[in-house]
Design an enzyme around this catalytic site. Structure first.
Site, PDB file in Angstrom:
ATOM      1  N   LYS A 114     120.859 117.649  78.841  1.00 33.46           N
ATOM      2  CA  LYS A 114     121.219 117.096  77.122  1.00 33.46           C
ATOM      3  C   LYS A 114     122.573 115.889  77.467  1.00 33.46           C
ATOM      4  CE  LYS A 114     119.179 120.516  74.136  1.00 33.46           C
ATOM      5  NZ  LYS A 114     119.754 121.744  73.767  1.00 33.46           N
ATOM      6  N   LYS A 197     104.743 117.168  76.854  1.00 34.88           N
ATOM      7  CA  LYS A 197     104.794 118.885  75.504  1.00 34.88           C
ATOM      8  C   LYS A 197     105.172 117.528  73.897  1.00 34.88           C
ATOM      9  CE  LYS A 197     108.929 120.748  74.830  1.00 34.88           C
ATOM     10  NZ  LYS A 197     109.884 121.826  74.848  1.00 34.88           N
ATOM     11  N   LYS A 200     109.789 116.982  68.117  1.00 35.24           N
ATOM     12  CA  LYS A 200     109.652 116.494  67.581  1.00 35.24           C
ATOM     13  C   LYS A 200     110.423 114.800  67.594  1.00 35.24           C
ATOM     14  CE  LYS A 200     114.544 119.046  66.991  1.00 35.24           C
ATOM     15  NZ  LYS A 200     113.737 120.112  67.538  1.00 35.24           N
TER      16      LYS A 200
END
Ligand code: ADP
Ligand code: NA
Length: 328
Positions: A114, A197, A200
């Site tokens: 991240k 995968k 969003k």
């Protein structure tokens, strides 16, 4: 002894959950009710580890709760609440941060991923200490089991280490939670890139639970399929078709084998058209239920207040012991 206790949380970082969230996690939350004493939390404290618009966060927290209820989380059987309504999460998090090694926190791969995706000056300390907050979420409720995806395994391991470390340093305080291996979940892949995968962050390949169901059906019709024409479950060589079969089987009472037999000799177009209808039939009543909860904000408030009250009863008990043990 009562039923084993479970804690799980989900971030309110989108207007809508997607099919991967449901089939990969939330349907297991629903299934665990009854056999387990379940604590489910909309983790808005975690959400602000990256920048959020305040009005949007407030709206998404309610939308998340409404979706959980509509999907089958029953407030009479589960404690459903919002993390920021229970201040003990932040309080225990601080104590656990003080037990966490800088080195071990630095080894968390999710932090590294991240942080790498953001400008250095926008990487907050909260993103770094996030796993201590997650440990607090779980340990406050003395959870025996935590349903976690692959992406959270390392954080759960840290949680277990922190529980053991605290217990040996200050005396038996926390239940050491185990990973719950889900029985009813599937990993769902992106419709446009079946090797990634469903997420969003890629709008074209994601089925959002609250989007117009016609739009979902259209996305399924234009899903990437594989070369050849046979409808067989073969994730290695036919990831696109296999993903569609997994979704189809997960949303109906038909197994993948039954579906393969039923579609023998038929084409990808038939499968996609039928799966589109399955998704419409799933999403339409779900959206009606969500609307019902959003149209009655007083009732939703009441459900969340009741959840937070019960959560606090348990959380304050744990925190009182922790504060006493550390010398507060
Ligand atoms: P996103 O990937 O959209 O950011 P989150 O990371 O917030 O979603 O995931 C919430 C929960 O849903 C987690 O338990 C995660 O493991 C699960 N999940 C997310 N995407 C998928 C997927 N494509 N298939 C299965 N489970 C998923
Ligand atoms: Na099935």
């Amino acid at each position: 002894a009562g039923r084993p206790r479970v804690f799980s949380g989900i971030q309110p970082t989108a207007d809508s959950f997607h099919l991967g969230n449901y089939l990969g996690a939330l349907r297991e939350w629903v299934a665990m009710q009854g056999e387990y004493e379940t604590f489910y939390c909309v983790v808005d404290l975690h959400a602000i580890t990256v920048a959020q618009d305040p009005e949007l966060l407030r709206k998404r927290t309610r939308l998340s709760a409404a979706q959980l209820l509509a999907l089958g989380i029953d407030p009479d059987r589960s404690t459903l609440f919002v993390q920021s309504h229970v201040p003990e999460h932040a309080q225990l998090s601080w104590v656990l941060e003080c037990q966490t090694g800088f080195g071990e926190a630095s080894r968390m791969t999710q932090f590294k991923d991240k942080a790498a995706r953001q400008d250095a000056e926008h990487v907050g300390v909260g993103l770094f200490t996030y796993p201590a907050l997650m440990a607090a979420d779980i340990l406050l409720y003395q959870a025996d089991a935590v349903p976690v995806g692959e992406d959270q395994r390392q954080h759960l391991e840290l949680t277990r280490n922190l529980a053991q470390r605290f217990n040996s340093r200050f005396g038996e305080t926390f239940t050491v939670p185990a990973a719950h291996i889900p029985k009813s979940t599937a990993k769902i892949y992106d419709l446009q890139d079946p090797n990634a995968k469903m997420s969003k962050s890629v709008p074209s390949g994601v089925i959002e639970l609250l989007e117009d169901p016609k739009r979902s059906a259209k996305k399924i019709r234009s899903a990437v399929t594989d070369t050849g024409r046979e409808i067989v479950y073969d994730p290695e060589n036919k990831p696109g078709v296999s993903n569609l079969l997994a979704i189809y089987s997960s949303l109906t009472d038909r197994t993948v084998d039954e579906l393969q037999a039923a579609y023998e000799g038929k084409g990808y177009g038939d499968l996609k058209k039928d799966l589109g209808e399955v998704v419409v039939e799933f999403a339409t009543p779900l959206q009606e239920k969500v609307r019902g909860y959003l149209d009655d904000p007083a009732e939703l408030d009441k459900v969340l207040r009741r959840g937070a009250e019960h959560a606090r009863e348990v959380a304050t008990r744990t925190l009182r012991t922790v504060f006493d043990r550390v010398g507060f």
